[in-house]
Design a protein around this motif. Structure first.
Motif, PDB file in Angstrom:
ATOM      1  N   ALA A 207      46.940   5.912  49.018  1.00  0.00           N
ATOM      2  CA  ALA A 207      46.918   5.664  50.460  1.00  0.00           C
ATOM      3  C   ALA A 207      47.033   4.176  50.765  1.00  0.00           C
ATOM      4  O   ALA A 207      47.750   3.764  51.686  1.00  0.00           O
ATOM      5  CB  ALA A 207      45.632   6.234  51.053  1.00  0.00           C
ATOM      6  N   SER A 208      46.350   3.342  49.974  1.00  0.00           N
ATOM      7  CA  SER A 208      46.401   1.903  50.191  1.00  0.00           C
ATOM      8  C   SER A 208      47.812   1.358  50.010  1.00  0.00           C
ATOM      9  O   SER A 208      48.290   0.531  50.799  1.00  0.00           O
ATOM     10  CB  SER A 208      45.445   1.198  49.224  1.00  0.00           C
ATOM     11  OG  SER A 208      44.125   1.648  49.401  1.00  0.00           O
ATOM     12  N   ILE A 211      50.092   2.493  52.929  1.00  0.00           N
ATOM     13  CA  ILE A 211      49.898   1.733  54.178  1.00  0.00           C
ATOM     14  C   ILE A 211      50.755   0.474  54.170  1.00  0.00           C
ATOM     15  O   ILE A 211      51.439   0.152  55.149  1.00  0.00           O
ATOM     16  CB  ILE A 211      48.413   1.383  54.365  1.00  0.00           C
ATOM     17  CG1 ILE A 211      47.608   2.652  54.684  1.00  0.00           C
ATOM     18  CG2 ILE A 211      48.239   0.360  55.484  1.00  0.00           C
ATOM     19  CD1 ILE A 211      46.105   2.451  54.660  1.00  0.00           C
ATOM     20  N   GLN A 215      54.583  -0.517  56.493  1.00  0.00           N
ATOM     21  CA  GLN A 215      54.859  -1.700  57.300  1.00  0.00           C
ATOM     22  C   GLN A 215      56.235  -2.293  57.021  1.00  0.00           C
ATOM     23  O   GLN A 215      56.750  -3.090  57.815  1.00  0.00           O
ATOM     24  CB  GLN A 215      53.776  -2.754  57.073  1.00  0.00           C
ATOM     25  CG  GLN A 215      52.373  -2.300  57.444  1.00  0.00           C
ATOM     26  CD  GLN A 215      52.291  -1.727  58.854  1.00  0.00           C
ATOM     27  OE1 GLN A 215      52.717  -2.366  59.812  1.00  0.00           O
ATOM     28  NE2 GLN A 215      51.748  -0.523  58.978  1.00  0.00           N
ATOM     29  N   SER A 231      51.410   1.274  63.651  1.00  0.00           N
ATOM     30  CA  SER A 231      50.072   0.798  63.302  1.00  0.00           C
ATOM     31  C   SER A 231      49.264   1.906  62.643  1.00  0.00           C
ATOM     32  O   SER A 231      49.146   2.999  63.205  1.00  0.00           O
ATOM     33  CB  SER A 231      49.327   0.314  64.547  1.00  0.00           C
ATOM     34  OG  SER A 231      49.949  -0.821  65.106  1.00  0.00           O
ATOM     35  N   VAL A 232      48.721   1.617  61.463  1.00  0.00           N
ATOM     36  CA  VAL A 232      47.747   2.514  60.835  1.00  0.00           C
ATOM     37  C   VAL A 232      46.377   2.109  61.362  1.00  0.00           C
ATOM     38  O   VAL A 232      45.959   0.957  61.220  1.00  0.00           O
ATOM     39  CB  VAL A 232      47.796   2.415  59.305  1.00  0.00           C
ATOM     40  CG1 VAL A 232      46.665   3.222  58.671  1.00  0.00           C
ATOM     41  CG2 VAL A 232      49.150   2.899  58.789  1.00  0.00           C
ATOM     42  N   ILE A 235      41.531   5.296  58.188  1.00  0.00           N
ATOM     43  CA  ILE A 235      41.601   5.766  56.809  1.00  0.00           C
ATOM     44  C   ILE A 235      40.269   6.434  56.478  1.00  0.00           C
ATOM     45  O   ILE A 235      39.204   5.874  56.749  1.00  0.00           O
ATOM     46  CB  ILE A 235      41.937   4.634  55.814  1.00  0.00           C
ATOM     47  CG1 ILE A 235      42.004   5.185  54.384  1.00  0.00           C
ATOM     48  CG2 ILE A 235      40.971   3.465  55.929  1.00  0.00           C
ATOM     49  CD1 ILE A 235      42.658   4.241  53.396  1.00  0.00           C
ATOM     50  N   ILE A 250      45.128   9.073  56.218  1.00  0.00           N
ATOM     51  CA  ILE A 250      45.383   7.897  57.045  1.00  0.00           C
ATOM     52  C   ILE A 250      46.021   8.384  58.339  1.00  0.00           C
ATOM     53  O   ILE A 250      46.697   9.419  58.378  1.00  0.00           O
ATOM     54  CB  ILE A 250      46.278   6.860  56.335  1.00  0.00           C
ATOM     55  CG1 ILE A 250      47.651   7.436  55.999  1.00  0.00           C
ATOM     56  CG2 ILE A 250      45.608   6.348  55.085  1.00  0.00           C
ATOM     57  CD1 ILE A 250      48.591   6.401  55.385  1.00  0.00           C
ATOM     58  N   GLY A 252      47.511   6.976  62.493  1.00  0.00           N
ATOM     59  CA  GLY A 252      47.928   5.833  63.287  1.00  0.00           C
ATOM     60  C   GLY A 252      48.820   6.229  64.436  1.00  0.00           C
ATOM     61  O   GLY A 252      48.854   7.394  64.862  1.00  0.00           O
TER      62      GLY A 252
END
Length: 392
Positions: A207-208, A211, A215, A231-232, A235, A250, A252
């Motif tokens: 997930a990290s 994200i 972008q 935009s996220v 989480i 996640i 957004g």
């Protein structure tokens, strides 16, 4: 421009303070609706309520002619107010932090004035819409037959805007505000002991990385002139500090000015989730929640609104064809069905930056109520011209 009596402006300020005291969340604006119905009925308008639960349409007809709609939103936000003046919210956890109390007061002032002066030929529909903030009350009113029950040649709305000086207006011959969608991505891995991560497939790491990768869509896959914001904002994962969880989520929001860009980004996100996550040994699922479309003015109706604002406030006070906002507005649903236009009514006090919309310290600027009433009266009288006045 016909002068609005000071007594009416003072009364509109009092109405605004009353609405500010009794804020109600979208689709629950029962006290607000009851007060509006009471006033509009007293003035002799034909009032229909209960549209999209709490919505109202008040009809003012003066002879035969075209018809236009004016819309004001009614709902408040789930925010604890931090102000201390006499008209503070009496409902804990709820306040008018977006100025809808002022929009209703402006509409009431215009309805009262027009019902007394009647310097127009045709029909005006005063539309009080619930649930602009989150529940899409504009869409609900359309689905419940707003334009079938009340046929209109055009529809208009305004919104107070703290970033624009009081006494000024901004209107575009096209897009005013962005579309608004929400998304949730569920990443499913394999849980294990945090001391032995090699035995599992970590959804948090995946997930990290995802994200950060998301972008790059705007910076590397979408043309720079096509404005969008991705935009996220959330989480969620895990329950224990020594356990790598099975799943992470996640979520957004996506804002776009062009429908084609909106569709392009959704397609790219789907591809990322299908392919980017595979090396991490996890699987992803995208849930898309379509929100509000972009708020796009009809160019001809925007021109009419611009001319009405010039007549009300002066040529130098009206800004035309300026950059759109990435915020969103559910008046867009009405504009998809009926041609119309939307403008921003400057609310900034002095030269210092104003408190922003949706802030717990926000309060509508009472000094602009007269401006709003003048714009609506000007628009009605210019759009629904009385016989014999066309060449005056």
């Amino acid at each position: 421009m016909r002068t609005i009596p000071n007594s009416l402006i003072d009364q509109a300020v009092a109405w605004r303070h009353c609405f500010h005291e009794i804020p109600e969340i979208g689709l629950q604006e029962y006290k607000t609706s009851d007060r509006l119905v009471q006033l509009l009925t007293e003035w002799g308008l034909d009032v229909e309520s209960g549209i999209a639960k709490t919505g109202i349409v008040a009809t003012l007809k003066n002879g035969e002619g075209p018809s236009i709609g004016l819309r004001a939103d009614m709902d408040a936000l789930p925010i604890n107010e931090q102000n201390e003046f006499a008209h503070c919210s009496v409902h804990p956890g709820c306040m008018h932090a977006c100025g809808h109390d002022g929009h209703m007061a402006i509409m009431l002032g215009a309805a009262y004035h027009l019902s007394r002066t009647r310097q127009f030929h045709g029909t005006v529909y005063f539309i009080f819409q619930p649930a602009e903030e989150n529940a899409g009350g504009g869409r609900l009113m359309v689905e419940e037959g707003l334009f079938d029950r009340f046929p209109m040649d055009a529809i208009y709305a305004l919104h107070n805007w703290p970033g624009l000086k009081a006494g000024e207006v901004m209107v575009n011959p096209g897009v005013m505000m962005a579309s608004h969608d929400s998304f949730r991505i569920t990443i499913k891995g394999k849980g294990c002991h945090a001391a032995m991560p090699e035995l599992g497939h970590d959804p948090i790491i995946a997930a990290s990385e995802l994200i950060g990768a998301l972008q790059t869509i705007l910076s590397r896959r979408v043309a720079s002139q096509n404005n969008a914001v991705l935009s996220v904002t959330q989480i969620h994962a895990g329950d224990a500090m020594n356990v790598i969880p099975e799943q992470a989520e996640i979520a957004g929001t996506l804002r776009c000015l062009q429908p084609a860009v909106r569709n392009q980004i959704i397609t790219i996100m789907e591809s990322f989730i299908s392919h980017f996550l595979k090396p991490f040994g996890v699987e992803g699922e995208l849930s898309w929640i379509y929100g509000y479309p972009a708020t796009e003015n009809d160019p001809d109706k925007a021109e009419l609104l611009k001319q009405a604002a010039i007549a009300a406030l002066g040529d130098s006070s009206v800004h035309w064809d300026q950059p759109a906002s990435m915020a969103a507005e559910d008046f867009s649903f009405m504009l998809q069905v009926c041609p119309g236009a939307y403008c921003w009514l400057g609310a900034q006090r002095g030269d210092e930056p104003s408190i922003s919309l949706h802030h717990p310290g926000y309060d509508f600027n009472d000094d602009i109520i007269a401006n709003g009433i003048q714009i609506w009266v000007s628009l009605v009288e210019q759009s629904l011209v009385m016989s014999g006045q066309e060449n005056s």
